[in-house]
Scaffold this motif. Structure first.
Motif, mmCIF file in Angstrom:
data_model
loop_
_atom_site.group_PDB
_atom_site.id
_atom_site.type_symbol
_atom_site.label_atom_id
_atom_site.label_comp_id
_atom_site.label_asym_id
_atom_site.label_seq_id
_atom_site.Cartn_x
_atom_site.Cartn_y
_atom_site.Cartn_z
ATOM 1 N N THR A 55 41.039 42.272 54.259
ATOM 2 C CA THR A 55 40.212 42.342 53.146
ATOM 3 C C THR A 55 40.226 43.525 52.665
ATOM 4 O OG1 THR A 55 38.640 40.982 54.814
ATOM 5 C CG2 THR A 55 37.540 42.372 52.836
ATOM 6 N N VAL A 75 45.148 33.117 49.689
ATOM 7 C CA VAL A 75 44.036 34.035 49.201
ATOM 8 C C VAL A 75 42.582 33.241 49.536
ATOM 9 C CG1 VAL A 75 42.894 35.013 47.192
ATOM 10 C CG2 VAL A 75 45.225 35.103 47.547
ATOM 11 N N SER A 77 39.346 34.507 49.373
ATOM 12 C CA SER A 77 38.558 34.855 48.228
ATOM 13 C C SER A 77 39.153 35.877 47.442
ATOM 14 C CB SER A 77 37.193 34.956 48.850
ATOM 15 O OG SER A 77 37.375 36.200 49.606
ATOM 16 N N GLY A 78 38.540 36.161 46.242
ATOM 17 C CA GLY A 78 39.184 37.066 45.424
ATOM 18 C C GLY A 78 40.411 36.813 44.774
ATOM 19 N N GLY A 79 41.163 37.762 44.639
ATOM 20 C CA GLY A 79 42.542 37.612 43.746
ATOM 21 C C GLY A 79 43.303 38.988 43.725
ATOM 22 N N GLY A 80 44.531 38.928 43.185
ATOM 23 C CA GLY A 80 45.274 39.828 42.932
ATOM 24 C C GLY A 80 46.768 39.725 42.375
ATOM 25 N N GLY A 92 44.494 33.759 42.453
ATOM 26 C CA GLY A 92 43.259 33.837 42.790
ATOM 27 C C GLY A 92 42.819 32.977 44.018
ATOM 28 N N ALA A 93 41.525 32.608 44.374
ATOM 29 C CA ALA A 93 41.371 32.055 45.500
ATOM 30 C C ALA A 93 41.959 30.609 45.569
ATOM 31 C CB ALA A 93 39.715 31.730 45.701
ATOM 32 N N PRO A 110 43.959 44.168 44.015
ATOM 33 C CA PRO A 110 43.324 43.179 44.548
ATOM 34 C C PRO A 110 41.680 43.388 43.910
ATOM 35 C CG PRO A 110 43.216 44.838 46.151
ATOM 36 C CD PRO A 110 44.262 45.320 45.135
ATOM 37 N N LYS A 111 40.909 42.297 43.639
ATOM 38 C CA LYS A 111 39.556 42.588 43.257
ATOM 39 C C LYS A 111 38.959 42.842 44.563
ATOM 40 C CE LYS A 111 39.278 38.362 40.146
ATOM 41 N NZ LYS A 111 39.027 36.981 40.202
ATOM 42 N N THR A 114 38.593 41.053 48.169
ATOM 43 C CA THR A 114 39.705 40.032 48.372
ATOM 44 C C THR A 114 40.058 39.773 49.810
ATOM 45 O OG1 THR A 114 40.522 40.191 46.018
ATOM 46 C CG2 THR A 114 42.145 39.389 47.797
#
Ligand code: UGY
Ligand code: MN
Length: 247
Positions: A55, A75, A77-80, A92-93, A110-111, A114
């Motif tokens: 995370t 992923v 959740s989130g993204g990068g 992304g997710a 990363p957001k 993530t």
């Protein structure tokens, strides 16, 4: 499913395990910074692979050098931004990557928050089969098929069905009431995370209520069955070893 003080839904048995988000304890892992890392399954449990949840905070990164270990990352959740050798893409997710043994990989930018689920295994080559190639893709682009013809149990196979690969990672999505058609008993090992919804997992002779975020390890030959419950569909991401000789 709030837990009573001093109680847990977690269960570590000899041939299966259930670990819930309430049980997580972080490890420091080389190559991962600005993130919390939870090693959920590995050899210490009796498994022949590792399943790890990373995370990320904002500014965190993973940069893993090439080795004999292959890595599948999803992923949650989130993204990068993911790179595997020379390939690079925003994810992304639902985005995922596969880094073969001998390939380096990174996740950067990363957001905040993530979540990246990793499945890692030492690669077992097969004489005559070429090494698998790097992949960066998205589960949204993978067509699902009704499992054994049942539209209430939809299976997406995220890696090529090809003898070069000694691991598979799939997403199984069930309509409420959908279930595995029979109690499976098989040589393949599984690592699994509930991506959404809830249900009941049978592992050997125990039945466990499970929900989003729960992780399950099934040793080879662990009797297994799942039924989705509640008003929402349920889905899980899972690993299995495939395509190698019995002896
Ligand atoms: O691929 C599988 O073995 C899958 N049907 N197992 C599972 O969902 N527990
Ligand atoms: Mn199975």
């Amino acid at each position: 499913m709030p837990e009573l003080f001093g109680h847990t839904r977690a269960r570590i048995a000899a041939r299966h395990a259930l670990i819930t988000p309430a049980n997580h304890v972080n490890s420091s892992v080389p190559g991962i910074t600005g993130a919390t890392t939870v090693i959920l399954i590995n050899e210490a449990l009796g498994a022949k692979f590792a399943q790890t949840l990373v995370t990320f905070q904002k500014g965190g990164a993973a940069s893993i050098t090439a080795s004999e270990v292959q890595t599948f990352g999803y992923v949650v959740s989130g993204g990068g931004v993911v790179s595997v050798d020379e390939q690079k893409a925003k994810v992304g997710a639902g985005g995922y990557f596969y880094a073969p043994a001998g390939s380096a990989w990174t996740l950067t930018s990363p957001k905040a928050g993530t979540q990246l689920m990793l499945f890692q295994k030492k690669y077992v080559p097969l004489v005559g089969a070429p090494l698998p190639k790097p992949i960066i893709s998205d589960a949204a682009n993978v067509k699902g098929t009704p499992f054994l013809g049942d539209p209430a149990a939809n299976l997406q196979v995220l890696l090529p069905d090809d003898a070069s690969f000694d691991m598979a990672v799939n997403v199984f999505a069930y309509q409420p009431g959908g279930h595995l058609p029979f109690i499976e008993v098989h040589v393949m090992e599984h690592g699994l995370v509930m991506l959404g919804g809830a249900g009941v997992y049978r592992l050997e002779d125990s039945w466990y209520p499970v929900q989003t975020g729960d992780v399950i390890w099934m040793a080879p030959y662990c009797a297994q069955w799942f039924v989705a419950m509640g008003k929402q569909p349920a889905s899980y991401l899972y690993y299995k070893d495939v395509n190698r000789a019995a002896l």
